[in-house]
Scaffold this motif. Sequence first.
Motif, PDB file in Angstrom:
ATOM      1  N   GLY A  77       0.806  -1.212   0.000  1.00  0.00           N
ATOM      2  CA  GLY A  77       0.000   0.000   0.000  1.00  0.00           C
ATOM      3  C   GLY A  77       0.840   1.264   0.000  1.00  0.00           C
ATOM      4  O   GLY A  77       0.524   2.237  -0.680  1.00  0.00           O
ATOM      5  N   LEU A  78       1.953   1.244   0.743  1.00  0.00           N
ATOM      6  CA  LEU A  78       2.840   2.417   0.772  1.00  0.00           C
ATOM      7  C   LEU A  78       3.506   2.638  -0.582  1.00  0.00           C
ATOM      8  O   LEU A  78       3.684   3.780  -1.018  1.00  0.00           O
ATOM      9  N   ILE A  79       3.869   1.549  -1.261  1.00  0.00           N
ATOM     10  CA  ILE A  79       4.464   1.677  -2.604  1.00  0.00           C
ATOM     11  C   ILE A  79       3.449   2.292  -3.566  1.00  0.00           C
ATOM     12  O   ILE A  79       3.772   3.187  -4.353  1.00  0.00           O
ATOM     13  N   LEU A  80       2.198   1.817  -3.503  1.00  0.00           N
ATOM     14  CA  LEU A  80       1.161   2.359  -4.380  1.00  0.00           C
ATOM     15  C   LEU A  80       0.888   3.832  -4.067  1.00  0.00           C
ATOM     16  O   LEU A  80       0.667   4.633  -4.978  1.00  0.00           O
ATOM     17  N   LEU A  81       0.927   4.187  -2.789  1.00  0.00           N
ATOM     18  CA  LEU A  81       0.731   5.587  -2.404  1.00  0.00           C
ATOM     19  C   LEU A  81       1.855   6.451  -2.970  1.00  0.00           C
ATOM     20  O   LEU A  81       1.609   7.550  -3.487  1.00  0.00           O
ATOM     21  N   PHE A  82       3.085   5.946  -2.915  1.00  0.00           N
ATOM     22  CA  PHE A  82       4.231   6.668  -3.481  1.00  0.00           C
ATOM     23  C   PHE A  82       4.060   6.850  -4.995  1.00  0.00           C
ATOM     24  O   PHE A  82       4.254   7.946  -5.527  1.00  0.00           O
ATOM     25  N   LEU A  83       3.650   5.792  -5.691  1.00  0.00           N
ATOM     26  CA  LEU A  83       3.460   5.878  -7.144  1.00  0.00           C
ATOM     27  C   LEU A  83       2.309   6.827  -7.500  1.00  0.00           C
ATOM     28  O   LEU A  83       2.343   7.473  -8.555  1.00  0.00           O
ATOM     29  N   THR A  84       1.308   6.932  -6.620  1.00  0.00           N
ATOM     30  CA  THR A  84       0.213   7.881  -6.835  1.00  0.00           C
ATOM     31  C   THR A  84       0.722   9.311  -6.895  1.00  0.00           C
ATOM     32  O   THR A  84       0.219  10.143  -7.660  1.00  0.00           O
ATOM     33  N   GLY A  85       1.739   9.605  -6.077  1.00  0.00           N
ATOM     34  CA  GLY A  85       2.323  10.941  -6.095  1.00  0.00           C
ATOM     35  C   GLY A  85       3.326  11.163  -7.197  1.00  0.00           C
ATOM     36  O   GLY A  85       3.461  12.282  -7.716  1.00  0.00           O
ATOM     37  N   VAL A  86       4.028  10.115  -7.616  1.00  0.00           N
ATOM     38  CA  VAL A  86       5.080  10.251  -8.630  1.00  0.00           C
ATOM     39  C   VAL A  86       4.493  10.362 -10.032  1.00  0.00           C
ATOM     40  O   VAL A  86       4.962  11.157 -10.862  1.00  0.00           O
ATOM     41  N   GLY A  87       3.430   9.574 -10.324  1.00  0.00           N
ATOM     42  CA  GLY A  87       2.877   9.508 -11.676  1.00  0.00           C
ATOM     43  C   GLY A  87       2.598  10.850 -12.319  1.00  0.00           C
ATOM     44  O   GLY A  87       3.054  11.122 -13.444  1.00  0.00           O
ATOM     45  N   PRO A  88       1.872  11.765 -11.636  1.00  0.00           N
ATOM     46  CA  PRO A  88       1.569  13.056 -12.272  1.00  0.00           C
ATOM     47  C   PRO A  88       2.791  13.944 -12.502  1.00  0.00           C
ATOM     48  O   PRO A  88       2.724  14.894 -13.289  1.00  0.00           O
ATOM     49  N   LEU A  89       3.894  13.657 -11.797  1.00  0.00           N
ATOM     50  CA  LEU A  89       5.071  14.527 -11.894  1.00  0.00           C
ATOM     51  C   LEU A  89       5.995  14.168 -13.049  1.00  0.00           C
ATOM     52  O   LEU A  89       6.820  14.978 -13.463  1.00  0.00           O
ATOM     53  N   ILE A  90       5.867  12.940 -13.560  1.00  0.00           N
ATOM     54  CA  ILE A  90       6.787  12.452 -14.592  1.00  0.00           C
ATOM     55  C   ILE A  90       6.201  12.734 -15.969  1.00  0.00           C
ATOM     56  O   ILE A  90       5.005  12.522 -16.216  1.00  0.00           O
ATOM     57  N   ALA A  91       7.024  13.172 -16.894  1.00  0.00           N
ATOM     58  CA  ALA A  91       6.570  13.463 -18.261  1.00  0.00           C
ATOM     59  C   ALA A  91       6.385  12.159 -19.042  1.00  0.00           C
ATOM     60  O   ALA A  91       6.950  11.122 -18.704  1.00  0.00           O
ATOM     61  N   TRP A  92       5.568  12.237 -20.101  1.00  0.00           N
ATOM     62  CA  TRP A  92       5.428  11.105 -21.013  1.00  0.00           C
ATOM     63  C   TRP A  92       6.739  10.939 -21.802  1.00  0.00           C
ATOM     64  O   TRP A  92       7.501  11.880 -21.991  1.00  0.00           O
ATOM     65  N   ARG A  93       6.978   9.723 -22.253  1.00  0.00           N
ATOM     66  CA  ARG A  93       8.110   9.337 -23.100  1.00  0.00           C
ATOM     67  C   ARG A  93       9.443   9.424 -22.373  1.00  0.00           C
ATOM     68  O   ARG A  93      10.081   8.418 -22.116  1.00  0.00           O
ATOM     69  N   LYS A  94       9.893  10.639 -21.989  1.00  0.00           N
ATOM     70  CA  LYS A  94      11.173  10.752 -21.294  1.00  0.00           C
ATOM     71  C   LYS A  94      11.219  12.073 -20.544  1.00  0.00           C
ATOM     72  O   LYS A  94      10.934  13.134 -21.100  1.00  0.00           O
ATOM     73  N   ALA A  95      11.588  11.991 -19.254  1.00  0.00           N
ATOM     74  CA  ALA A  95      11.664  13.195 -18.428  1.00  0.00           C
ATOM     75  C   ALA A  95      13.121  13.628 -18.279  1.00  0.00           C
ATOM     76  O   ALA A  95      14.009  12.789 -18.068  1.00  0.00           O
ATOM     77  N   SER A  96      13.368  14.921 -18.358  1.00  0.00           N
ATOM     78  CA  SER A  96      14.717  15.457 -18.138  1.00  0.00           C
ATOM     79  C   SER A  96      14.923  15.690 -16.644  1.00  0.00           C
ATOM     80  O   SER A  96      13.974  15.872 -15.880  1.00  0.00           O
ATOM     81  N   PHE A  97      16.180  15.725 -16.219  1.00  0.00           N
ATOM     82  CA  PHE A  97      16.478  15.929 -14.802  1.00  0.00           C
ATOM     83  C   PHE A  97      16.093  17.341 -14.347  1.00  0.00           C
ATOM     84  O   PHE A  97      15.698  17.546 -13.199  1.00  0.00           O
ATOM     85  N   ASP A  98      16.180  18.321 -15.245  1.00  0.00           N
ATOM     86  CA  ASP A  98      15.740  19.669 -14.892  1.00  0.00           C
ATOM     87  C   ASP A  98      14.237  19.693 -14.618  1.00  0.00           C
ATOM     88  O   ASP A  98      13.759  20.334 -13.675  1.00  0.00           O
ATOM     89  N   HIS A  99      13.494  18.980 -15.459  1.00  0.00           N
ATOM     90  CA  HIS A  99      12.045  18.877 -15.276  1.00  0.00           C
ATOM     91  C   HIS A  99      11.724  18.188 -13.953  1.00  0.00           C
ATOM     92  O   HIS A  99      10.823  18.618 -13.206  1.00  0.00           O
ATOM     93  N   LEU A 100      12.451  17.121 -13.644  1.00  0.00           N
ATOM     94  CA  LEU A 100      12.212  16.386 -12.400  1.00  0.00           C
ATOM     95  C   LEU A 100      12.493  17.265 -11.189  1.00  0.00           C
ATOM     96  O   LEU A 100      11.748  17.242 -10.204  1.00  0.00           O
TER      97      LEU A 100
END
Length: 622
Positions: free
Chosen positions: A405-428
Amino acid sequence: MVHFNAIAALGQVALLGALMTTAYTVSAAIAGARCADRRIVDSAILAGYGSAALISFASMLLWFSIAANDYSIKYVQRHSDVTMSWYYKLTSFWGGLDGSMMFWVLLLAIFSSLAIYFNRDRHRNLIPYVTAILFSVVAFFLCLVIFEKRPFDVFLTAVPASGAGLNPLLQNPYMATHPPSLYLGFVAATVPFAFALAALITGDLDDTWLLSTRRWTMVSWYFLSQGLILGSLWAYEELGWGGYWGWDPVENAGLLPWLTSTAFLHSVMIQERRGMLKVWNVSLAILTFLLTIFGTFMTRSGIVQSVHAFGQDTELAIIFISFIVFVAVFSFGLVLYRLPLLRSRNRLESWLSREYFFLWNNWVLLFAAFFVLVATLFPTLSEWVKGERITVGRPFFELWMVPIGLILLFLTGVGPLIAWRKASFDHLRQQFSYPVLAFALVALILGLHPALRGWSRWEFHGVPIAMPVRVSVLCFALCAFVTTTLTQEFYRGTRVRQRHTKLDFVTSIIGLVARNKRRYGGYLVHFAIVLMCVGFAGDAYKKEKEASLEKGQTLALGRYTVRFEGLERAHDAEKEITTARLTVLVDGKEFSKMAPAKWAFFKHPDEPPTTEVDIHRMPLED
């Protein structure tokens, strides 16, 4: 003297007529598809509507018999009584095994008709097979109702003068809404399954079939969620003295398709946007349907032991297992046959992409479903293999499911922050700065709080686990992380809309949600998940104490003092009521009057009295 019941006979005739009409619907739909004759297909669709009408008519007759206290019908006599309120008489329609199967086939026939009606022109090539598949499932349940469960069976000689009444544990307001919600969720999952299977049969595996499928999966997911929440509230009041989830097998039966449908709703977005995960989506639609049938099988076959289950029925278990095996072999056989058409148009380009984290989310959800399924069946499997029933209790489930459950909660927060296809470190860095700061601050503040310095530890063989305080602190910190993520998404989207429209902030945020309901509606659901996780984490601070009190004696619990004022006894037409009068004090001043009770039902002398807790609800604690 032999009694004849015209209502029961008419109900049985209506069900037999529905079965014959359903058989025509299935055969005509397939024939129309093979012959490419639209008139035959249209006749099949009309026959399907007729089948739904006949099933609805039979259901109305059973409801009328319950309302009229017709005890010549065995089902009415066993699950209803004249002393019950109309509210619980309504509930008794699905309160027993026979009626619950009837209610299931009623909902399935109505949902099938609606799905066909709204999609008959949009998916003309799929609709014949969708119709055949949906009404094949209707036919299966109709056969069970007509030949196995028979809700219209009557007493042929002496008719009882009164009814036995509904199971005392089911006489709770939540039980009038919890089972129908779960049934609606289970039944709605049949529609995505039918569309997925029709797409596999015809080979039309582009993304068009996903539109209808996704909407019906949302319907299923919503009602499953509502049913699980209402069931938790029922357990909180009726079973567990503050326990809202005990990993009971029947609770788990509702959770399993919820996990796979959640995975489906996430992976569908990847197929629509990137043309990927086609095999995942078809397989998840099939798996969700199979788990709804499996959940029905677990509840009604007696294969698991549960306070919710309807009892042992070996013959019904064999029928359900045969149906599940046939559907699984046929469906996944089609998936293997169509694998060349299910190839993805694109590939994952980077592990720092939203697609990659969605895929991780799906794997975790599937692992959770697999674990819950195996752990739920483990006592039965151990009995088959070793001849000894080895019980797997709440501590074992929580040892595994809390980290998941804690892993899923973490992924719930990470998903909206990551760009499609490939995220740059500046974006992150830009996206993660505030959420990570919120996580660190909450973890630090709670970790240094004086009340939290005595960390509680995990236990397993030494009994309870619940959620240890240190895990609770991590959960609160992750909730802050996810909340900041979602707030940031709403704020940034609203500011962009303000710059383009020159409107005020409130109008802009309403327009933002209205224009992109899927994205921001999903974020609102994530907010709800966060609120639930806050509740789960709060379980670590629960206080319990057990004592026997004489009149006038007190019990201290945290900042509260409970004084026992005495017992009162009363009765009504259904039960004897023993009520404890309590006064709750805070700092010597009266805070609340409370009145928990025991109810002993006259018609159920072998059942233990039900415990009717009294709960004083507040925003931060009960």
